[in-house]
Design an enzyme around this catalytic site. Structure first.
Site, short mmCIF file in Angstrom:
data_model
loop_
_atom_site.label_atom_id
_atom_site.label_comp_id
_atom_site.label_asym_id
_atom_site.label_seq_id
_atom_site.Cartn_x
_atom_site.Cartn_y
_atom_site.Cartn_z
N GLY A 48 66.44 29.86 48.13
CA GLY A 48 66.48 29.76 46.67
C GLY A 48 65.81 28.52 46.10
N HIS B 188 75.95 34.29 56.95
CA HIS B 188 75.01 33.72 55.97
C HIS B 188 75.45 32.30 55.62
CE1 HIS B 188 72.68 33.07 52.37
NE2 HIS B 188 71.88 34.04 52.80
N GLU C 140 75.64 30.83 52.93
CA GLU C 140 76.53 30.74 51.76
C GLU C 140 77.96 31.07 52.16
OE1 GLU C 140 74.08 33.27 49.38
OE2 GLU C 140 72.55 31.69 49.33
N GLU D 197 67.26 31.33 58.69
CA GLU D 197 67.16 30.94 57.29
C GLU D 197 67.51 29.46 57.14
OE1 GLU D 197 67.80 34.56 54.52
OE2 GLU D 197 69.76 33.78 55.02
N ASN E 162 68.88 40.94 50.62
CA ASN E 162 70.26 40.48 50.46
C ASN E 162 70.48 40.24 48.97
OD1 ASN E 162 72.71 39.22 50.44
ND2 ASN E 162 72.05 37.37 51.54
N SER F 289 63.20 31.78 50.46
CA SER F 289 62.09 31.72 49.50
C SER F 289 60.89 32.59 49.90
CB SER F 289 61.65 30.28 49.24
OG SER F 289 62.70 29.55 48.63
N LYS G 201 73.11 39.50 47.44
CA LYS G 201 74.15 38.49 47.14
C LYS G 201 75.06 39.02 46.02
CE LYS G 201 71.03 35.02 48.91
NZ LYS G 201 70.56 33.64 48.93
P1 13P Z 1 65.95 33.55 48.73
O1 13P Z 1 64.94 34.57 49.17
O2 13P Z 1 66.41 33.74 47.30
O3 13P Z 1 65.52 32.16 49.04
O4 13P Z 1 67.28 33.83 49.60
C1 13P Z 1 67.16 33.94 50.98
C2 13P Z 1 68.47 34.39 51.50
O5 13P Z 1 69.45 33.68 51.48
C3 13P Z 1 68.54 35.76 52.05
O6 13P Z 1 69.70 35.95 52.79
#
Ligand code: 13P
Length: 264
Positions: free
Chosen positions: A182, A99, A101, A176, A8, A220, A10
């Site tokens: 992150g 997601h 976010e 997740e 992803n 992560s 982003k």
């Molecule tokens: P990270 O791997 O940067 O923690 O992000 C995970 C994520 O949100 C994937 O959709």
């Protein structure tokens, strides 16, 4: 057994040039032995989606979007939105939905996500549906309750589908934990395995065809911890953020899953 490692991206990278470099590096470094046991996918931002889908056409790497419009599956007066039909037309055949976010910054709720999933499936897109609890909910031991509530989107979509067997091919669930995204913090593999077992049971209770849904872990994931997650029978792959932006770390994660799952 086939596993999935999905990047992803982003709101990254900043330029088309950087996107091209990443795609070139992925293709150059990807070993042919990866494909049967680990399916790779990348989900670029909308501005890069058509170019990436075209570059990956006829390669072993799939391409997906990060979202689709809730308002219309095809066209309409929805400024700033991109529909499932438009995604499908780029040659990207999947989309991430729900997601954390999007839930946090765009206030996506149950009804919005039901609409998005209906539109995506109606246009033949596969859906990577994300669920996960916040740090506060994790601390309060509310994880499974939160996930049950979030999974009800799938229950509702399933009820309204004419052919539920379609979903078993078109649905991936990504667990997740919001607090692991992150942050460099990860739940233990035992915690993730227990949670995935619960998710799989819940999906099977909606419809037997959903019992075989792939459930990925995200938050992560990196080249160092990927082998631990891959070792769990109920972790079918990873949804990767930061580590998917470098070909070497993304492919190392994929190799970890291919090595473990390829032997099962
Ligand atoms: P990270 O791997 O940067 O923690 O992000 C995970 C994520 O949100 C994937 O959709």
């Amino acid at each position: 057994m086939q596993s999935w490692v999905i990047g992803n991206w982003k709101q990254n990278p900043a330029t088309q040039h950087a996107v091209n470099t990443l795609i070139d590096e992925l293709q150059e470094a990807m070993s042919a032995s990866l494909a049967p046991s680990c399916q790779l996918m990348v989900a670029p931002s909308f501005i890069h989606l058509a170019a990436v889908a075209a570059q990956l056409n006829e390669t072993d790497i799939l391409c997906g979007a990060q979202d689709v419009s809730a308002h219309s599956a095809s066209t309409g007066a929805y400024t700033g939105d991109v529909s499932a039909a438009q995604v499908q037309d780029t040659g990207a055949h999947w989309t991430i939905l729900g997601h954390s976010e999007r839930r946090q910054y765009h206030h996506e709720d149950h009804d919005t996500l039901v609409q998005k999933m209906n539109h995506a499936l109606h246009q033949g897109l596969g859906v990577i549906f994300c669920i996960g609890e916040s740090q506060q909910q994790y601390d309060a031991k509310e994880t499974l309750d939160v996930l049950d509530t979030q999974l009800k989107v799938i229950a509702e979509v399933t009820q309204n589908l004419d052919d539920t067997t379609v979903l078993s091919e078109k649905l991936i669930v990504a667990y997740e934990p919001v607090w692991a995204i992150g942050t460099g913090k990860v739940p233990t593999v035992v915690e993730v395995s227990d949670t995935h077992a619960h998710i799989k049971q819940t999906l099977a209770s909606y419809h037997h065809a959903l019992g075989s849904t792939a459930v990925l872990y995200g938050g992560s994931v990196n080249a160092d911890n990927a082998p631990d997650f891959a070792a769990s029978d109920v972790v079918d792959g990873a949804l990767v953020g930061g580590a998917s932006l470098k070909a070497a770390s993304f492919l190392a994660i994929a190799e970890a899953f291919a090595a473990t799952k390829g032997n099962k």
